[in-house]
Design a protein around this motif. Sequence first.
Motif, PDB file in Angstrom:
ATOM      1  N   LYS A  87       0.854  -1.184   0.000  1.00  0.00           N
ATOM      2  CA  LYS A  87       0.000   0.000   0.000  1.00  0.00           C
ATOM      3  C   LYS A  87       0.896   1.242   0.000  1.00  0.00           C
ATOM      4  O   LYS A  87       2.083   1.174   0.353  1.00  0.00           O
ATOM      5  N   HIS A 104       1.581  -6.937   2.698  1.00  0.00           N
ATOM      6  CA  HIS A 104       0.202  -7.200   3.092  1.00  0.00           C
ATOM      7  C   HIS A 104      -0.248  -8.490   2.415  1.00  0.00           C
ATOM      8  O   HIS A 104       0.253  -8.850   1.352  1.00  0.00           O
ATOM      9  N   ALA A 132      -3.915 -10.680   1.323  1.00  0.00           N
ATOM     10  CA  ALA A 132      -5.362 -10.859   1.226  1.00  0.00           C
ATOM     11  C   ALA A 132      -5.629 -12.306   0.868  1.00  0.00           C
ATOM     12  O   ALA A 132      -4.776 -12.992   0.311  1.00  0.00           O
ATOM     13  N   LYS A 163     -10.234 -10.604   0.759  1.00  0.00           N
ATOM     14  CA  LYS A 163     -10.318  -9.909   2.039  1.00  0.00           C
ATOM     15  C   LYS A 163      -8.932  -9.829   2.671  1.00  0.00           C
ATOM     16  O   LYS A 163      -8.137 -10.766   2.560  1.00  0.00           O
ATOM     17  N   ALA A 164      -8.662  -8.733   3.339  1.00  0.00           N
ATOM     18  CA  ALA A 164      -7.352  -8.524   3.953  1.00  0.00           C
ATOM     19  C   ALA A 164      -7.200  -9.382   5.199  1.00  0.00           C
ATOM     20  O   ALA A 164      -8.152  -9.595   5.956  1.00  0.00           O
ATOM     21  N   ASP A 184      -5.584  -5.835   7.559  1.00  0.00           N
ATOM     22  CA  ASP A 184      -4.797  -5.114   6.551  1.00  0.00           C
ATOM     23  C   ASP A 184      -3.520  -4.509   7.122  1.00  0.00           C
ATOM     24  O   ASP A 184      -2.985  -3.534   6.592  1.00  0.00           O
ATOM     25  N   PRO A 203      -9.341  -5.365  -0.919  1.00  0.00           N
ATOM     26  CA  PRO A 203      -9.183  -4.400   0.168  1.00  0.00           C
ATOM     27  C   PRO A 203      -8.939  -2.994  -0.376  1.00  0.00           C
ATOM     28  O   PRO A 203      -8.272  -2.818  -1.396  1.00  0.00           O
ATOM     29  N   MET A 256      -5.449  -1.224  -1.956  1.00  0.00           N
ATOM     30  CA  MET A 256      -4.522  -2.304  -2.333  1.00  0.00           C
ATOM     31  C   MET A 256      -3.798  -1.961  -3.623  1.00  0.00           C
ATOM     32  O   MET A 256      -4.383  -1.454  -4.564  1.00  0.00           O
TER      33      MET A 256
END
Length: 311
Positions: free
Chosen positions: A36, A43, A45, A54-55, A59, A291, A294
């Motif tokens: 990000k 990160h 997902a 989904k994170a 996240d 997310p 992202m």
Amino acid sequence: MRKLLYFVLLVFSFSSCAVAQEQTAQDDVYLFSYFKGNGDGLHLAYSMDGYEWKALKNDSVFLKPTAGNDKLMRDPCIIRGADGRFHMVWTVSWNEKGLGYASSEDLLNWSEQQFIPVMAHEPNARNTWAPEVTYDDEKKQYMIYWATTITGLYPETQSEKDDAYNHRMYYVTTKDFETFSDTKLLYEPGFNVIDASIVKDNNRYVMFLKDETREPAQKNIKVAYSNNLTGPYSAASPPITGSYWAEGPTTLKLDDKWLVYFDKYIDHSMGAVQSEDLKNWVDFSDKISFPEGMRHGSIFKVTKAEFERLQ
């Protein structure tokens, strides 16, 4: 009676095998590594179907970058190696002559981060962008590849826009991520190219790539093919993405359908196209969810047990 019993046992055996294979498929969870902002860290997902992502960990960052001078972590690419470990490479800087590398058994505890100076030998190299890694199961080695601009090369595709970057794809090979081959040219398609991502498709390799041409603007995803991981690769296909600007492709094959995800970076959103033949593509960006905020990375699979440990 013995023949009948043998037949019953045989049928039961095949039925159990089918259930086991189905269960194995259901046990797979898809993970998407991403970053990000300007490159805050790793990160992750997850998705069960390739459409809804989904994170993990609200996240938050799984690994903060320490490699390189600028200590960024952009374009994280993770694969599971032949040794069972997860191997990750990433962009450490906008203008350094190397890339980041680390490995892990569980995606939680990582090895010491390394800076691999893959372009240090080239005085006119400006950068090392969006590295990826693919395993060559025939040669039992890994290929790490990335985009670099070398000032003065390929003047026929030079533009003064986009800070005069004019990339081509380069690579090294390694068996252990400790010693590496000399750096070589991987792909010169006749245009400014970045963000290559290579997967094996039966007996050939498929390269998804970004045409980075600025004048006139392309900024789209194309496809090339080779019988060998290290090339040579074919001429690039027509664009598989639309009129928007796209980058950072990564792919997932579900049954007979190819799903290619990418970053609509001007629109600050993720996009996706799908195909059954790698020639005819349909945009299904409106059918996926990611997310918020992202940026692009890579897709890989883990078991249900590995996924539960991440939670």
